[in-house]
Design a protein around this motif. Structure first.
Motif, PDB file in Angstrom:
ATOM      1  N   MET A  34       1.929  45.298 -12.198  1.00  0.00           N
ATOM      2  CA  MET A  34       0.744  46.093 -12.525  1.00  0.00           C
ATOM      3  C   MET A  34      -0.475  45.670 -11.711  1.00  0.00           C
ATOM      4  O   MET A  34      -1.342  46.506 -11.430  1.00  0.00           O
ATOM      5  CB  MET A  34       0.383  45.926 -14.009  1.00  0.00           C
ATOM      6  CG  MET A  34       1.298  46.587 -14.986  1.00  0.00           C
ATOM      7  SD  MET A  34       0.935  46.086 -16.691  1.00  0.00           S
ATOM      8  CE  MET A  34      -0.787  46.549 -16.895  1.00  0.00           C
ATOM      9  N   VAL A  39      -4.583  52.733 -11.246  1.00  0.00           N
ATOM     10  CA  VAL A  39      -4.762  53.430 -12.516  1.00  0.00           C
ATOM     11  C   VAL A  39      -5.292  54.806 -12.118  1.00  0.00           C
ATOM     12  O   VAL A  39      -6.484  54.972 -11.828  1.00  0.00           O
ATOM     13  CB  VAL A  39      -5.737  52.677 -13.449  1.00  0.00           C
ATOM     14  CG1 VAL A  39      -5.891  53.421 -14.769  1.00  0.00           C
ATOM     15  CG2 VAL A  39      -5.273  51.251 -13.666  1.00  0.00           C
ATOM     16  N   TRP A  52      -5.070  47.909 -11.987  1.00  0.00           N
ATOM     17  CA  TRP A  52      -5.050  47.387 -13.352  1.00  0.00           C
ATOM     18  C   TRP A  52      -5.844  46.090 -13.438  1.00  0.00           C
ATOM     19  O   TRP A  52      -6.561  45.853 -14.403  1.00  0.00           O
ATOM     20  CB  TRP A  52      -3.606  47.164 -13.813  1.00  0.00           C
ATOM     21  CG  TRP A  52      -2.897  48.445 -14.095  1.00  0.00           C
ATOM     22  CD1 TRP A  52      -2.021  49.097 -13.272  1.00  0.00           C
ATOM     23  CD2 TRP A  52      -3.010  49.243 -15.270  1.00  0.00           C
ATOM     24  NE1 TRP A  52      -1.588  50.253 -13.874  1.00  0.00           N
ATOM     25  CE2 TRP A  52      -2.176  50.369 -15.102  1.00  0.00           C
ATOM     26  CE3 TRP A  52      -3.733  49.121 -16.451  1.00  0.00           C
ATOM     27  CZ2 TRP A  52      -2.048  51.347 -16.073  1.00  0.00           C
ATOM     28  CZ3 TRP A  52      -3.598  50.101 -17.427  1.00  0.00           C
ATOM     29  CH2 TRP A  52      -2.762  51.208 -17.231  1.00  0.00           C
ATOM     30  N   TYR A  66      -5.337  43.449 -20.886  1.00  0.00           N
ATOM     31  CA  TYR A  66      -4.285  43.575 -19.868  1.00  0.00           C
ATOM     32  C   TYR A  66      -2.913  43.465 -20.539  1.00  0.00           C
ATOM     33  O   TYR A  66      -2.017  44.271 -20.275  1.00  0.00           O
ATOM     34  CB  TYR A  66      -4.458  42.493 -18.813  1.00  0.00           C
ATOM     35  CG  TYR A  66      -3.598  42.680 -17.583  1.00  0.00           C
ATOM     36  CD1 TYR A  66      -4.076  43.388 -16.488  1.00  0.00           C
ATOM     37  CD2 TYR A  66      -2.318  42.146 -17.503  1.00  0.00           C
ATOM     38  CE1 TYR A  66      -3.310  43.557 -15.351  1.00  0.00           C
ATOM     39  CE2 TYR A  66      -1.543  42.311 -16.379  1.00  0.00           C
ATOM     40  CZ  TYR A  66      -2.042  43.018 -15.299  1.00  0.00           C
ATOM     41  OH  TYR A  66      -1.270  43.192 -14.176  1.00  0.00           O
ATOM     42  N   ALA A  69      -1.932  46.620 -22.441  1.00  0.00           N
ATOM     43  CA  ALA A  69      -1.431  47.661 -21.536  1.00  0.00           C
ATOM     44  C   ALA A  69      -0.038  47.292 -21.030  1.00  0.00           C
ATOM     45  O   ALA A  69       0.857  48.149 -20.952  1.00  0.00           O
ATOM     46  CB  ALA A  69      -2.395  47.854 -20.362  1.00  0.00           C
TER      47      ALA A  69
END
Length: 142
Positions: A34, A39, A52, A66, A69
């Motif tokens: 990520m 994003v 991210w 974080y 997500a």
């Protein structure tokens, strides 16, 4: 000498292994993947998407946002429908998945969703025309 397996055997094994890769995704690997990932909702006409790591800096809250997500992405991968056989066959047949899908809703939720894939030689106008015609046929059938 002929091979003791068929093309279908190769496809079946590839689909089995593809599915296995998503059954228990590596949580740490997802987080690492990520970091530099965009994003997409943060991009504008003038600015590229934020990553991210930029959007949810670890230092801001000790990584809580974080990690939230990251957990959500892990859960989406773990709960994803197994389309491994479909994906393997698309690639083997040199078909390209279309970005858009045809969805028919009922009572506020999807009843049918059809994803399409086309040969690379089929132009965008032909793809769109086929999808529009198919969507009308599907709507008429319900």
């Amino acid at each position: 000498m002929s091979q003791p397996y068929t093309d279908d055997d190769l496809r079946a094994e590839a689909a089995r292994q593809h599915a296995f890769l998503t059954q228990d995704p590596d949580f740490v690997g997802i987080g690492e993947g990520m970091e530099d990932g965009p994003v997409h909702s943060t991009s504008t006409d003038t600015d590229p998407a934020r990553t991210w790591e930029e959007l949810l800096p670890y230092e801001a809250d000790g990584g809580k946002a974080y990690n939230t997500a990251q957990r959500a992405i892990h859960d989406l991968i773990s709960g994803a429908a197994d389309v491994s056989e479909w994906a393997i066959n698309l690639g083997a047949d040199q078909l390209e998945p279309e970005d858009h899908a045809i969805t028919l809703d009922g009572d506020g939720k999807p009843l049918v969703r059809l994803h399409l894939a086309f040969h690379p030689d089929m132009d965008d106008a032909a793809r769109q025309g086929f999808a529009m015609h198919l969507a009308r046929v599907m709507a008429d059938a319900l």
